[in-house]
Design a protein around this motif. Structure first.
Motif, PDB file in Angstrom:
ATOM      1  N   LEU A  21       0.819  -1.207   0.000  1.00 29.05           N
ATOM      2  CA  LEU A  21       0.000   0.000   0.000  1.00 29.05           C
ATOM      3  C   LEU A  21       0.859   1.267   0.000  1.00 29.05           C
ATOM      4  CD1 LEU A  21      -2.752  -0.995   2.576  1.00 29.05           C
ATOM      5  CD2 LEU A  21      -3.111  -0.540   0.147  1.00 29.05           C
ATOM      6  N   ALA A  22       2.050   1.176   0.573  1.00 28.69           N
ATOM      7  CA  ALA A  22       2.924   2.349   0.662  1.00 28.69           C
ATOM      8  C   ALA A  22       3.623   2.667  -0.652  1.00 28.69           C
ATOM      9  CB  ALA A  22       3.976   2.123   1.752  1.00 28.69           C
ATOM     10  N   GLU A  23       3.516   1.799  -1.636  1.00 27.04           N
ATOM     11  CA  GLU A  23       4.152   2.029  -2.933  1.00 27.04           C
ATOM     12  C   GLU A  23       3.168   2.701  -3.890  1.00 27.04           C
ATOM     13  OE1 GLU A  23       5.254  -1.882  -4.112  1.00 27.04           O
ATOM     14  OE2 GLU A  23       6.958  -2.007  -2.739  1.00 27.04           O
ATOM     15  N   PRO A  24       3.635   3.501  -4.833  1.00 24.80           N
ATOM     16  CA  PRO A  24       5.038   3.906  -5.013  1.00 24.80           C
ATOM     17  C   PRO A  24       5.463   5.034  -4.073  1.00 24.80           C
ATOM     18  CG  PRO A  24       3.676   4.927  -6.687  1.00 24.80           C
ATOM     19  CD  PRO A  24       2.762   4.028  -5.886  1.00 24.80           C
ATOM     20  N   GLU A  25       4.485   5.739  -3.483  1.00 19.66           N
ATOM     21  CA  GLU A  25       4.809   6.830  -2.571  1.00 19.66           C
ATOM     22  C   GLU A  25       3.686   6.946  -1.562  1.00 19.66           C
ATOM     23  OE1 GLU A  25       6.372   9.386  -0.406  1.00 19.66           O
ATOM     24  OE2 GLU A  25       7.555   8.990  -2.209  1.00 19.66           O
ATOM     25  N   LEU A  26       4.034   6.831  -0.295  1.00 20.24           N
ATOM     26  CA  LEU A  26       3.017   6.855   0.747  1.00 20.24           C
ATOM     27  C   LEU A  26       2.419   8.233   0.939  1.00 20.24           C
ATOM     28  CD1 LEU A  26       1.475   5.417   2.997  1.00 20.24           C
ATOM     29  CD2 LEU A  26       3.429   5.834   4.505  1.00 20.24           C
ATOM     30  N   PHE A  27       3.244   9.266   0.803  1.00 20.79           N
ATOM     31  CA  PHE A  27       2.789  10.627   1.059  1.00 20.79           C
ATOM     32  C   PHE A  27       2.802  11.459  -0.215  1.00 20.79           C
ATOM     33  CE2 PHE A  27       4.825   9.230   5.045  1.00 20.79           C
ATOM     34  CZ  PHE A  27       3.749   9.375   5.919  1.00 20.79           C
ATOM     35  N   ALA A  28       1.821  12.333  -0.333  1.00 27.24           N
ATOM     36  CA  ALA A  28       1.860  13.357  -1.373  1.00 27.24           C
ATOM     37  C   ALA A  28       2.776  14.478  -0.896  1.00 27.24           C
ATOM     38  CB  ALA A  28       0.449  13.890  -1.631  1.00 27.24           C
ATOM     39  N   ALA A  29       3.071  15.412  -1.785  1.00 27.39           N
ATOM     40  CA  ALA A  29       3.908  16.541  -1.390  1.00 27.39           C
ATOM     41  C   ALA A  29       3.194  17.344  -0.300  1.00 27.39           C
ATOM     42  CB  ALA A  29       4.188  17.436  -2.594  1.00 27.39           C
ATOM     43  N   THR A  30       3.935  17.713   0.738  1.00 22.29           N
ATOM     44  CA  THR A  30       3.340  18.529   1.794  1.00 22.29           C
ATOM     45  C   THR A  30       3.224  19.971   1.317  1.00 22.29           C
ATOM     46  OG1 THR A  30       5.545  18.789   2.740  1.00 22.29           O
ATOM     47  CG2 THR A  30       4.130  17.094   3.701  1.00 22.29           C
ATOM     48  N   ALA A 119      -3.823  11.914   3.123  1.00 27.11           N
ATOM     49  CA  ALA A 119      -5.168  11.943   2.541  1.00 27.11           C
ATOM     50  C   ALA A 119      -5.138  12.251   1.052  1.00 27.11           C
ATOM     51  CB  ALA A 119      -6.021  12.970   3.275  1.00 27.11           C
ATOM     52  N   ARG A 120      -4.079  12.939   0.600  1.00 27.78           N
ATOM     53  CA  ARG A 120      -3.979  13.319  -0.809  1.00 27.78           C
ATOM     54  C   ARG A 120      -3.081  12.394  -1.617  1.00 27.78           C
ATOM     55  NH1 ARG A 120      -1.134  17.333  -1.313  1.00 27.78           N
ATOM     56  NH2 ARG A 120      -0.432  17.823   0.791  1.00 27.78           N
ATOM     57  N   SER A 121      -2.653  11.287  -1.026  1.00 27.92           N
ATOM     58  CA  SER A 121      -1.607  10.470  -1.644  1.00 27.92           C
ATOM     59  C   SER A 121      -2.103   9.387  -2.594  1.00 27.92           C
ATOM     60  CB  SER A 121      -0.789   9.797  -0.536  1.00 27.92           C
ATOM     61  OG  SER A 121      -1.587   8.830   0.142  1.00 27.92           O
ATOM     62  N   GLY A 122      -3.412   9.155  -2.641  1.00 26.97           N
ATOM     63  CA  GLY A 122      -3.921   8.050  -3.439  1.00 26.97           C
ATOM     64  C   GLY A 122      -4.009   6.749  -2.670  1.00 26.97           C
ATOM     65  N   LEU A 123      -3.710   6.795  -1.365  1.00 28.52           N
ATOM     66  CA  LEU A 123      -3.771   5.596  -0.537  1.00 28.52           C
ATOM     67  C   LEU A 123      -5.178   4.996  -0.532  1.00 28.52           C
ATOM     68  CD1 LEU A 123      -2.577   3.623   1.565  1.00 28.52           C
ATOM     69  CD2 LEU A 123      -3.132   5.331   3.320  1.00 28.52           C
ATOM     70  N   GLY A 124      -6.192   5.865  -0.496  1.00 34.73           N
ATOM     71  CA  GLY A 124      -7.566   5.372  -0.467  1.00 34.73           C
ATOM     72  C   GLY A 124      -7.899   4.483  -1.649  1.00 34.73           C
ATOM     73  N   ARG A 126      -5.751   2.738  -3.491  1.00 40.14           N
ATOM     74  CA  ARG A 126      -5.012   1.484  -3.381  1.00 40.14           C
ATOM     75  C   ARG A 126      -5.647   0.567  -2.341  1.00 40.14           C
ATOM     76  NH1 ARG A 126      -0.864   5.268  -3.606  1.00 40.14           N
ATOM     77  NH2 ARG A 126      -0.165   4.951  -1.434  1.00 40.14           N
ATOM     78  N   ALA A 127      -6.138   1.155  -1.254  1.00 37.17           N
ATOM     79  CA  ALA A 127      -6.789   0.356  -0.213  1.00 37.17           C
ATOM     80  C   ALA A 127      -8.088  -0.259  -0.725  1.00 37.17           C
ATOM     81  CB  ALA A 127      -7.065   1.218   1.013  1.00 37.17           C
ATOM     82  N   ALA A 128      -8.830   0.506  -1.519  1.00 39.82           N
ATOM     83  CA  ALA A 128     -10.094   0.002  -2.059  1.00 39.82           C
ATOM     84  C   ALA A 128      -9.873  -1.162  -3.012  1.00 39.82           C
ATOM     85  CB  ALA A 128     -10.836   1.137  -2.765  1.00 39.82           C
ATOM     86  N   ALA A 129      -8.687  -1.217  -3.609  1.00 45.25           N
ATOM     87  CA  ALA A 129      -8.389  -2.281  -4.573  1.00 45.25           C
ATOM     88  C   ALA A 129      -7.885  -3.559  -3.909  1.00 45.25           C
ATOM     89  CB  ALA A 129      -7.349  -1.783  -5.576  1.00 45.25           C
ATOM     90  N   LEU A 130      -7.712  -3.548  -2.588  1.00 47.08           N
ATOM     91  CA  LEU A 130      -7.271  -4.758  -1.901  1.00 47.08           C
ATOM     92  C   LEU A 130      -8.320  -5.859  -2.036  1.00 47.08           C
ATOM     93  CD1 LEU A 130      -5.805  -3.381   1.468  1.00 47.08           C
ATOM     94  CD2 LEU A 130      -4.516  -4.273  -0.485  1.00 47.08           C
ATOM     95  N   SER A 131      -7.869  -7.083  -2.020  1.00 44.73           N
ATOM     96  CA  SER A 131      -8.796  -8.215  -2.090  1.00 44.73           C
ATOM     97  C   SER A 131      -9.538  -8.366  -0.761  1.00 44.73           C
ATOM     98  CB  SER A 131      -8.023  -9.504  -2.384  1.00 44.73           C
ATOM     99  OG  SER A 131      -7.191  -9.849  -1.281  1.00 44.73           O
ATOM    100  N   THR A 142      -4.622  -6.299  12.966  1.00 47.08           N
ATOM    101  CA  THR A 142      -4.323  -4.940  13.410  1.00 47.08           C
ATOM    102  C   THR A 142      -5.425  -4.383  14.297  1.00 47.08           C
ATOM    103  OG1 THR A 142      -5.372  -3.890  11.488  1.00 47.08           O
ATOM    104  CG2 THR A 142      -3.062  -4.526  11.268  1.00 47.08           C
ATOM    105  N   THR A 143      -5.069  -3.394  15.101  1.00 45.68           N
ATOM    106  CA  THR A 143      -6.057  -2.705  15.936  1.00 45.68           C
ATOM    107  C   THR A 143      -6.914  -1.776  15.099  1.00 45.68           C
ATOM    108  OG1 THR A 143      -4.570  -2.792  17.832  1.00 45.68           O
ATOM    109  CG2 THR A 143      -6.350  -1.192  17.931  1.00 45.68           C
ATOM    110  N   ASP A 144      -6.280  -1.005  14.232  1.00 41.09           N
ATOM    111  CA  ASP A 144      -6.999  -0.088  13.339  1.00 41.09           C
ATOM    112  C   ASP A 144      -7.087  -0.745  11.967  1.00 41.09           C
ATOM    113  OD1 ASP A 144      -7.138   2.619  14.968  1.00 41.09           O
ATOM    114  OD2 ASP A 144      -5.166   1.732  15.291  1.00 41.09           O
ATOM    115  N   HIS A 145      -8.233  -1.315  11.659  1.00 44.58           N
ATOM    116  CA  HIS A 145      -8.349  -2.190  10.498  1.00 44.58           C
ATOM    117  C   HIS A 145      -8.244  -1.455   9.160  1.00 44.58           C
ATOM    118  CE1 HIS A 145      -9.444  -4.713  13.701  1.00 44.58           C
ATOM    119  NE2 HIS A 145     -10.745  -4.510  13.691  1.00 44.58           N
ATOM    120  N   ASP A 146      -8.694  -0.211   9.122  1.00 39.48           N
ATOM    121  CA  ASP A 146      -8.685   0.546   7.878  1.00 39.48           C
ATOM    122  C   ASP A 146      -7.262   1.006   7.556  1.00 39.48           C
ATOM    123  OD1 ASP A 146      -8.929   3.726   6.850  1.00 39.48           O
ATOM    124  OD2 ASP A 146     -10.119   2.250   5.737  1.00 39.48           O
ATOM    125  N   PRO A 147      -6.769   0.779   6.323  1.00 38.41           N
ATOM    126  CA  PRO A 147      -5.384   1.138   5.998  1.00 38.41           C
ATOM    127  C   PRO A 147      -5.055   2.600   6.262  1.00 38.41           C
ATOM    128  CG  PRO A 147      -6.247  -0.316   4.310  1.00 38.41           C
ATOM    129  CD  PRO A 147      -7.404   0.016   5.213  1.00 38.41           C
TER     130      PRO A 147
END
Length: 412
Positions: A21-30, A119-124, A126-131, A142-147
């Protein structure tokens, strides 16, 4: 129906999912930092002469930190309160010989900046595409289930680690917030926390303003934990693992509970009993999910480096000023049932606070993790006082809503 999530408890698989999920970049530009002026207050802690710890710190040490001794712990000298640039109340701790209040306040601003970047990185997407299977693994492990929440908590944990070690900044050769943050990163302290500590110890000692390690400076000007610190961390971790396994063995044999029922029963009753240790096979040592190496490094290294870079970038844009007026902030809402718990950082905290209030027969209406706001049917000022005292006994620092800082002010 799908396979029960309990059958998918898998720490290695979870680590691989997070790395993917952290690929290719976990964070967008700050975004470029906006100058902000933040007022803070300090209150001296009442420490016991014989231990150098507060009563809450000593009680936690005696119950959950064996075989650690009081003399192996550094206590904060003052409690810190402020409202961040998002209008959320915060609490923290500082030591007169440590890094000072600026570190805690700038670290919180870095957390907010990276949450926005996340929030701006596209993580959402990628998370939605998980099986479905991957989601079940995350839910079971995990304790916090949502990526998104998992990574948000990871960012906050990085801030916690940096600020907590600020209590012993005098042990280091680093002077100034930027140099201290860089020094912690270059010395591998974020990894040391992830691998040598256990989660509940780090979170609970942070909330109580204490740290059970000391630094030794190396010839290359980096710092390492002293040999004594490494030994006591190892001993505490081994004792915690043994406790977790003993509770699970009793619950599943003498009490006849299924594994999931045992975890659910004891997760909230005993601070240190959680999936992290209770479900580990007997011959397995716990490992931080984010610290596991993958192609291109580890998620922990990615988060720690970006966090420190953000702290350094924010240092000159955050003006930190002590509020020395006599007026004490009060509840802006005027509602006895609304308050804030600034050191609530994950779903485990939410469950703990909910269980505590319900044990006092106080129904919980809503707990919002992002704003740290709690709404409960407290009904009277007397009960509100009782709730605050009970939360403080549990290592949390509830506060009333306080005035927001003045964004855009000159930083001088």
């Amino acid at each position: 129906m799908g396979t029960p999530a309990a059958q998918h408890y898998d720490r290695r698989a979870t680590s691989r999912i997070l790395a993917r999920l952290a690929e290719p970049e976990l964070f967008a530009a700050t975004e470029p930092p906006t100058p902000v002026r933040i007022l803070f207050r300090t209150k001296e802690l009442q420490r016991e002469p014989e231990t150098g710890l507060t009563q809450s710190q000593r009680m936690y040490l005696e119950r959950f930190m064996r075989p650690c001794r009081p003399d192996q712990v550094t206590s904060a000298t003052h409690r810190l309160t402020w409202t961040d640039s998002a209008g959320i109340p915060n609490t923290g701790y500082v030591h007169t010989g440590g890094a000072g209040p600026t570190l805690a306040i700038v670290a919180r601003e870095a957390v907010l900046a990276l949450w926005d970047s996340l929030a701006r990185s596209g993580l959402g997407g990628r998370a939605a595409a998980l099986s479905g299977h991957d989601h079940e693994v995350l839910a079971a492990t995990t304790t916090d289930h949502d990526p998104h929440e998992i990574f948000r908590v990871g960012v906050e944990a990085a801030g916690r680690a940096l600020v907590q070690h600020g209590l012993i900044a005098a042990d280091t050769p680093y002077r100034g917030i930027a140099a201290f943050a860089r020094g912690m990163h270059d010395s591998g302290i974020f990894t040391a926390v992830a691998t040598r500590w256990f989660w509940e110890l780090q979170a609970s000692t942070f909330r109580r303003g204490m740290i059970p390690v000391r630094f030794a400076t190396q010839p290359d000007s980096t710092v390492r934990y002293t040999a004594e610190s490494v030994a006591v961390l190892r001993a505490m971790k081994e004792a915690t693992i043994a406790d977790a396994r003993a509770v699970m063995a009793r619950a599943t044999t003498e009490e006849g509970l299924e594994v999931e029922a045992a975890v659910a029963r004891y997760h909230d009753d005993l601070d240190l009993i959680s999936r992290q240790y209770a479900l580990l096979p007997a011959d397995t040592r716990p490992a931080c999910l984010a610290a596991s190496p993958h192609e291109g490094g580890s998620v922990l290294a990615m988060v720690a480096e970006r966090f420190v870079d953000t702290v350094v970038a924010l240092v000159d844009s955050v003006a930190v000023v002590e509020d020395t007026t006599d007026e004490q902030p009060g509840s802006a809402s005027g509602d006895d049932g609304i308050f804030y718990v600034p050191d609530m950082s994950c779903r485990h905290c939410v469950r703990t606070i909910t269980a505590l209030l319900e044990s006092m027969e106080i129904p919980v209406v809503e707990i919002d993790l992002e704003s740290k706001r709690v709404i409960a049917r407290i009904r009277s000022l007397r009960n509100r006082f009782r709730v605050f005292e009970a939360l403080r006994d549990g290592g949390y620092n509830p506060v009333d809503e306080v005035p927001a800082p003045v964004p855009g002010a000159s930083v001088g």
